[in-house]
Design a protein around this motif. Structure first.
Motif, PDB file in Angstrom:
ATOM      1  N   TYR A 153      53.058  80.958  40.615  1.00 36.96           N
ATOM      2  CA  TYR A 153      52.881  81.641  39.334  1.00 36.96           C
ATOM      3  C   TYR A 153      51.468  82.210  39.137  1.00 36.96           C
ATOM      4  CZ  TYR A 153      57.408  79.804  37.988  1.00 36.96           C
ATOM      5  OH  TYR A 153      58.764  79.524  37.932  1.00 36.96           O
ATOM      6  N   VAL A 196      58.779  82.164  25.030  1.00 36.35           N
ATOM      7  CA  VAL A 196      58.779  83.404  25.788  1.00 36.35           C
ATOM      8  C   VAL A 196      57.819  83.233  26.958  1.00 36.35           C
ATOM      9  CG1 VAL A 196      58.232  85.872  25.733  1.00 36.35           C
ATOM     10  CG2 VAL A 196      59.320  84.784  23.755  1.00 36.35           C
ATOM     11  N   VAL A 197      58.280  83.678  28.120  1.00 37.97           N
ATOM     12  CA  VAL A 197      57.462  83.629  29.323  1.00 37.97           C
ATOM     13  C   VAL A 197      57.527  85.006  29.969  1.00 37.97           C
ATOM     14  CG1 VAL A 197      59.339  82.754  30.789  1.00 37.97           C
ATOM     15  CG2 VAL A 197      56.973  82.303  31.423  1.00 37.97           C
ATOM     16  N   ASN A 198      56.412  85.460  30.491  1.00 37.98           N
ATOM     17  CA  ASN A 198      56.335  86.790  31.069  1.00 37.98           C
ATOM     18  C   ASN A 198      56.853  86.769  32.516  1.00 37.98           C
ATOM     19  OD1 ASN A 198      55.798  89.509  31.207  1.00 37.98           O
ATOM     20  ND2 ASN A 198      53.626  89.233  31.685  1.00 37.98           N
ATOM     21  N   LEU A 199      58.161  86.552  32.667  1.00 37.89           N
ATOM     22  CA  LEU A 199      58.823  86.520  33.970  1.00 37.89           C
ATOM     23  C   LEU A 199      60.129  87.287  33.871  1.00 37.89           C
ATOM     24  CD1 LEU A 199      58.624  82.711  34.854  1.00 37.89           C
ATOM     25  CD2 LEU A 199      57.238  84.531  35.835  1.00 37.89           C
ATOM     26  N   ASP A 200      60.505  87.927  34.950  1.00 36.53           N
ATOM     27  CA  ASP A 200      61.837  88.515  34.975  1.00 36.53           C
ATOM     28  C   ASP A 200      62.752  87.601  35.794  1.00 36.53           C
ATOM     29  OD1 ASP A 200      61.359  89.074  37.705  1.00 36.53           O
ATOM     30  OD2 ASP A 200      60.668  91.083  37.242  1.00 36.53           O
ATOM     31  N   LYS A 220      54.892  80.711  25.531  1.00 39.97           N
ATOM     32  CA  LYS A 220      54.399  80.918  24.161  1.00 39.97           C
ATOM     33  C   LYS A 220      55.581  80.825  23.214  1.00 39.97           C
ATOM     34  CE  LYS A 220      50.416  81.834  25.891  1.00 39.97           C
ATOM     35  NZ  LYS A 220      49.767  80.661  26.367  1.00 39.97           N
ATOM     36  N   MET A 254      52.044  78.986  30.449  1.00 38.13           N
ATOM     37  CA  MET A 254      52.675  80.312  30.534  1.00 38.13           C
ATOM     38  C   MET A 254      53.652  80.565  29.391  1.00 38.13           C
ATOM     39  SD  MET A 254      53.420  80.756  34.605  1.00 38.13           S
ATOM     40  CE  MET A 254      54.162  82.380  34.334  1.00 38.13           C
ATOM     41  N   ASN A 290      62.539  86.023  28.371  1.00 42.04           N
ATOM     42  CA  ASN A 290      61.483  86.823  28.996  1.00 42.04           C
ATOM     43  C   ASN A 290      60.958  87.808  27.955  1.00 42.04           C
ATOM     44  OD1 ASN A 290      63.309  89.000  28.968  1.00 42.04           O
ATOM     45  ND2 ASN A 290      63.745  88.846  31.153  1.00 42.04           N
ATOM     46  N   ALA A 291      59.965  88.603  28.343  1.00 38.70           N
ATOM     47  CA  ALA A 291      59.331  89.525  27.396  1.00 38.70           C
ATOM     48  C   ALA A 291      60.300  90.590  26.879  1.00 38.70           C
ATOM     49  CB  ALA A 291      58.120  90.183  28.045  1.00 38.70           C
ATOM     50  N   ASP A 342      57.809  81.692  20.153  1.00 39.51           N
ATOM     51  CA  ASP A 342      58.059  82.875  19.339  1.00 39.51           C
ATOM     52  C   ASP A 342      58.966  82.479  18.178  1.00 39.51           C
ATOM     53  OD1 ASP A 342      58.974  85.253  18.185  1.00 39.51           O
ATOM     54  OD2 ASP A 342      59.086  86.295  20.101  1.00 39.51           O
ATOM     55  N   THR A 389      62.004  87.294  39.629  1.00 37.57           N
ATOM     56  CA  THR A 389      60.870  86.431  39.942  1.00 37.57           C
ATOM     57  C   THR A 389      61.273  84.970  39.831  1.00 37.57           C
ATOM     58  OG1 THR A 389      59.314  88.106  39.158  1.00 37.57           O
ATOM     59  CG2 THR A 389      58.486  85.854  39.327  1.00 37.57           C
TER      60      THR A 389
END
Length: 116
Positions: free
Chosen positions: A113, A79-83, A70, A68, A23-24, A72, A86
């Protein structure tokens, strides 16, 4: 088979499978188990991520829209913007119960999503 590190923009699906997903915040969420590819367009629609369980047992599969994720390079993973909270409520299935990925199922995943 020779494995080399490469900076090319194209990668074989067998090298994507097993890649970690973060995650982020940099927390490992799981790893990619499979890719779901649109038969007509040839585009990857979903990365199916393993999440939960222990040593592969009781592990659920979570389809995440490919757009969703990306890559890295510093983490050598996606990386996915999820916690985690979620993700725990996201559409999922057991290894032995793979859905058809028909229009209805895809709509359910995409709606969860917030994807078109």
């Amino acid at each position: 088979m020779t494995t080399t590190t490469s900076s090319h923009d194209v990668i074989s699906s067998d090298r994507v499978e097993g890649t970690n997903v973060y995650n982020a915040a940099g927390e490992k969420l799981g790893s990619i188990d499979d890719l779901m590819i649109d038969k007509i367009s040839g585009q990857v629609r979903y990365a199916v991520m393993e999440f939960g369980g222990f040593l592969g047992m009781g592990t659920d599969r979570y389809p995440i829209p490919w757009s969703m994720l990306k890559y890295d390079t510093s983490q050598d993973g996606y990386v996915v913007n999820l916690d985690k909270a979620t993700l725990e409520s996201a559409p999922r299935y057991a290894t032995d119960n793979v859905p058809d990925y028909d229009d209805e199922y895809s709509l359910t995943v995409n709606k969860y999503y917030g994807m078109p």
